[in-house]
Design a protein around this motif. Sequence first.
Motif, mmCIF file in Angstrom:
data_model
loop_
_atom_site.group_PDB
_atom_site.id
_atom_site.type_symbol
_atom_site.label_atom_id
_atom_site.label_comp_id
_atom_site.label_asym_id
_atom_site.label_seq_id
_atom_site.Cartn_x
_atom_site.Cartn_y
_atom_site.Cartn_z
ATOM 1 N N GLU A 155 0.812 -1.221 0.000
ATOM 2 C CA GLU A 155 0.000 0.000 0.000
ATOM 3 C C GLU A 155 0.843 1.268 0.000
ATOM 4 O OE1 GLU A 155 -2.917 -0.275 3.120
ATOM 5 O OE2 GLU A 155 -3.906 -1.996 2.198
ATOM 6 N N VAL A 156 2.001 1.183 -0.637
ATOM 7 C CA VAL A 156 2.792 2.384 -0.898
ATOM 8 C C VAL A 156 2.179 3.065 -2.115
ATOM 9 C CG1 VAL A 156 5.025 3.231 -1.731
ATOM 10 C CG2 VAL A 156 4.936 1.512 0.077
ATOM 11 N N PRO A 157 1.809 4.335 -2.037
ATOM 12 C CA PRO A 157 1.209 5.014 -3.195
ATOM 13 C C PRO A 157 2.115 4.930 -4.416
ATOM 14 C CG PRO A 157 1.012 6.371 -1.222
ATOM 15 C CD PRO A 157 1.914 5.223 -0.858
ATOM 16 N N VAL A 158 1.537 4.634 -5.571
ATOM 17 C CA VAL A 158 2.354 4.499 -6.772
ATOM 18 C C VAL A 158 2.892 5.843 -7.249
ATOM 19 C CG1 VAL A 158 1.291 2.357 -7.523
ATOM 20 C CG2 VAL A 158 0.348 4.559 -8.305
ATOM 21 N N THR A 159 2.443 6.928 -6.639
ATOM 22 C CA THR A 159 3.059 8.221 -6.941
ATOM 23 C C THR A 159 4.529 8.237 -6.527
ATOM 24 O OG1 THR A 159 2.191 9.048 -4.824
ATOM 25 C CG2 THR A 159 0.915 9.549 -6.811
ATOM 26 N N ALA A 160 4.932 7.306 -5.672
ATOM 27 C CA ALA A 160 6.339 7.212 -5.271
ATOM 28 C C ALA A 160 7.205 6.607 -6.369
ATOM 29 C CB ALA A 160 6.475 6.372 -4.003
ATOM 30 N N VAL A 161 6.605 5.922 -7.331
ATOM 31 C CA VAL A 161 7.355 5.220 -8.372
ATOM 32 C C VAL A 161 7.791 6.205 -9.447
ATOM 33 C CG1 VAL A 161 7.331 3.345 -10.056
ATOM 34 C CG2 VAL A 161 6.015 3.129 -7.922
ATOM 35 N N ALA A 162 9.070 6.439 -9.547
ATOM 36 C CA ALA A 162 9.594 7.364 -10.552
ATOM 37 C C ALA A 162 9.398 6.797 -11.953
ATOM 38 C CB ALA A 162 11.075 7.635 -10.296
ATOM 39 N N GLN A 163 9.081 7.674 -12.894
ATOM 40 C CA GLN A 163 8.916 7.308 -14.306
ATOM 41 C C GLN A 163 7.856 6.223 -14.500
ATOM 42 O OE1 GLN A 163 12.678 6.659 -16.396
ATOM 43 N NE2 GLN A 163 13.762 7.890 -14.856
ATOM 44 N N LEU A 164 6.850 6.214 -13.628
ATOM 45 C CA LEU A 164 5.837 5.164 -13.694
ATOM 46 C C LEU A 164 5.165 5.109 -15.059
ATOM 47 C CD1 LEU A 164 4.018 3.007 -12.377
ATOM 48 C CD2 LEU A 164 2.529 4.883 -11.633
ATOM 49 N N GLN A 165 4.681 6.225 -15.530
ATOM 50 C CA GLN A 165 3.915 6.214 -16.771
ATOM 51 C C GLN A 165 4.758 5.765 -17.951
ATOM 52 O OE1 GLN A 165 1.785 9.824 -17.552
ATOM 53 N NE2 GLN A 165 0.889 9.080 -19.451
ATOM 54 N N SER A 166 5.979 6.290 -18.066
ATOM 55 C CA SER A 166 6.806 5.947 -19.222
ATOM 56 C C SER A 166 7.271 4.496 -19.179
ATOM 57 C CB SER A 166 8.005 6.890 -19.317
ATOM 58 O OG SER A 166 8.812 6.801 -18.157
ATOM 59 N N ARG A 167 7.590 3.977 -17.999
ATOM 60 C CA ARG A 167 8.075 2.603 -17.923
ATOM 61 C C ARG A 167 6.938 1.591 -18.021
ATOM 62 N NH1 ARG A 167 13.346 0.529 -15.022
ATOM 63 N NH2 ARG A 167 12.540 -1.174 -16.275
ATOM 64 N N ALA A 168 5.759 1.948 -17.539
ATOM 65 C CA ALA A 168 4.637 1.005 -17.565
ATOM 66 C C ALA A 168 3.924 0.996 -18.909
ATOM 67 C CB ALA A 168 3.639 1.358 -16.461
ATOM 68 N N ARG A 169 4.051 2.055 -19.667
ATOM 69 C CA ARG A 169 3.258 2.221 -20.880
ATOM 70 C C ARG A 169 3.453 1.056 -21.854
ATOM 71 N NH1 ARG A 169 0.423 6.280 -23.110
ATOM 72 N NH2 ARG A 169 0.194 6.326 -25.374
ATOM 73 N N GLY A 170 2.352 0.421 -22.202
ATOM 74 C CA GLY A 170 2.389 -0.657 -23.183
ATOM 75 C C GLY A 170 3.069 -1.923 -22.712
ATOM 76 N N ASP A 171 3.254 -2.099 -21.413
ATOM 77 C CA ASP A 171 3.947 -3.274 -20.872
ATOM 78 C C ASP A 171 2.925 -4.399 -20.665
ATOM 79 O OD1 ASP A 171 5.294 -5.199 -19.344
ATOM 80 O OD2 ASP A 171 6.492 -3.700 -18.291
ATOM 81 N N ALA A 172 2.817 -5.285 -21.646
ATOM 82 C CA ALA A 172 1.809 -6.344 -21.609
ATOM 83 C C ALA A 172 2.040 -7.304 -20.449
ATOM 84 C CB ALA A 172 1.806 -7.105 -22.938
ATOM 85 N N GLU A 173 3.299 -7.582 -20.128
ATOM 86 C CA GLU A 173 3.586 -8.501 -19.022
ATOM 87 C C GLU A 173 3.167 -7.887 -17.691
ATOM 88 O OE1 GLU A 173 4.886 -11.764 -16.739
ATOM 89 O OE2 GLU A 173 4.190 -11.488 -18.807
ATOM 90 N N LEU A 174 3.414 -6.602 -17.529
ATOM 91 C CA LEU A 174 2.963 -5.922 -16.318
ATOM 92 C C LEU A 174 1.443 -5.951 -16.238
ATOM 93 C CD1 LEU A 174 3.480 -4.204 -13.791
ATOM 94 C CD2 LEU A 174 3.518 -2.182 -15.273
ATOM 95 N N ALA A 175 0.778 -5.729 -17.356
ATOM 96 C CA ALA A 175 -0.687 -5.776 -17.370
ATOM 97 C C ALA A 175 -1.190 -7.149 -16.946
ATOM 98 C CB ALA A 175 -1.206 -5.418 -18.757
ATOM 99 N N ARG A 176 -0.525 -8.210 -17.423
ATOM 100 C CA ARG A 176 -0.929 -9.562 -17.039
ATOM 101 C C ARG A 176 -0.770 -9.771 -15.536
ATOM 102 N NH1 ARG A 176 1.031 -13.878 -15.279
ATOM 103 N NH2 ARG A 176 3.185 -13.103 -15.348
ATOM 104 N N MET A 177 0.354 -9.322 -14.993
ATOM 105 C CA MET A 177 0.604 -9.486 -13.564
ATOM 106 C C MET A 177 -0.422 -8.712 -12.739
ATOM 107 S SD MET A 177 4.776 -9.118 -13.794
ATOM 108 C CE MET A 177 5.111 -9.210 -12.031
ATOM 109 N N LEU A 178 -0.778 -7.534 -13.205
ATOM 110 C CA LEU A 178 -1.777 -6.734 -12.505
ATOM 111 C C LEU A 178 -3.161 -7.379 -12.591
ATOM 112 C CD1 LEU A 178 -0.585 -3.212 -13.681
ATOM 113 C CD2 LEU A 178 -0.385 -4.141 -11.374
ATOM 114 N N ASP A 179 -3.475 -7.940 -13.747
ATOM 115 C CA ASP A 179 -4.755 -8.655 -13.899
ATOM 116 C C ASP A 179 -4.829 -9.813 -12.909
ATOM 117 O OD1 ASP A 179 -6.024 -7.153 -15.869
ATOM 118 O OD2 ASP A 179 -5.083 -8.276 -17.507
ATOM 119 N N ASP A 180 -3.721 -10.554 -12.786
ATOM 120 C CA ASP A 180 -3.691 -11.682 -11.848
ATOM 121 C C ASP A 180 -3.873 -11.196 -10.410
ATOM 122 O OD1 ASP A 180 -3.277 -13.390 -13.950
ATOM 123 O OD2 ASP A 180 -1.125 -13.660 -13.591
ATOM 124 N N PHE A 181 -3.207 -10.109 -10.078
ATOM 125 C CA PHE A 181 -3.321 -9.554 -8.728
ATOM 126 C C PHE A 181 -4.747 -9.097 -8.452
ATOM 127 C CE2 PHE A 181 -2.876 -5.811 -5.838
ATOM 128 C CZ PHE A 181 -2.459 -6.496 -4.713
#
Length: 232
Positions: A155-181
């Motif tokens: 429960e650490v706010p994701v605003t703490a994650v630097a470059q979140l938008q640019s690094r996450a953008r279009g990351d299909a594997e991250l999307a899969r992991m988030l879907d599972d979560f």
Amino acid sequence: MLKSRKELDAELGGAARAWLDEALAEAAHDAATEAALRSGASPYASPPWELRYAAAGRHCGQENADSVRSLLLVEARASLLSVTRLYEQGTAAERRAVLLTLHLLDLGGTALPLVEDALRTNDTRLVAAAVGPYAADHLDAHAWRHAVLKCLFTEVPVTAVAQLQSRARGDAELARMLDDFAAERTAAGRPVPEDLRTVLGHARALTAPTGEGGHPADPTAAPAAPAPTEES
């Protein structure tokens, strides 16, 4: 957020400013020793400014300790040996200051073990500090994805994650992991964090279908049921 020297001078009393002046002068003097340590030319174990590092909160206030410690690390041009020692031997607050400053030091990717250690803890102060600019620049894709999930788990706010938008953008594997979560949370009867929806929106940004009016569809919404046909 780290404060600049100018901001600290405006907040600190006379005694604290004098202590900081002395501490930074000592750190600058010891920078030559740090250079020797980096080259392996000196057996010197611990430069004197590191004692100042530990005492920063006592002399300048706990609310300023991160900023003071960061200034000391930068002024001393702290080596990997120093930041590792300060991290391993320090309190949680002292470790956090190291993590917050790594991107300001000339360490390349050599300090990644410190970030990885912080991400293995459940101390939210360390996790939040570990996902800053240094992690954004140096963690590989696999480790960075797990760092994002660690923020969601703790429960650490994701605003703490630097470059979140640019690094996450279009990351299909991250999307899969988030879907599972999200599926695990739903199956357990627990709410899906809004931060997860935010990150998933970035991860699906390149491929997400649009909703009504041309706006992006809710990335966590269930697929719409097919429209009934005349036969049905």
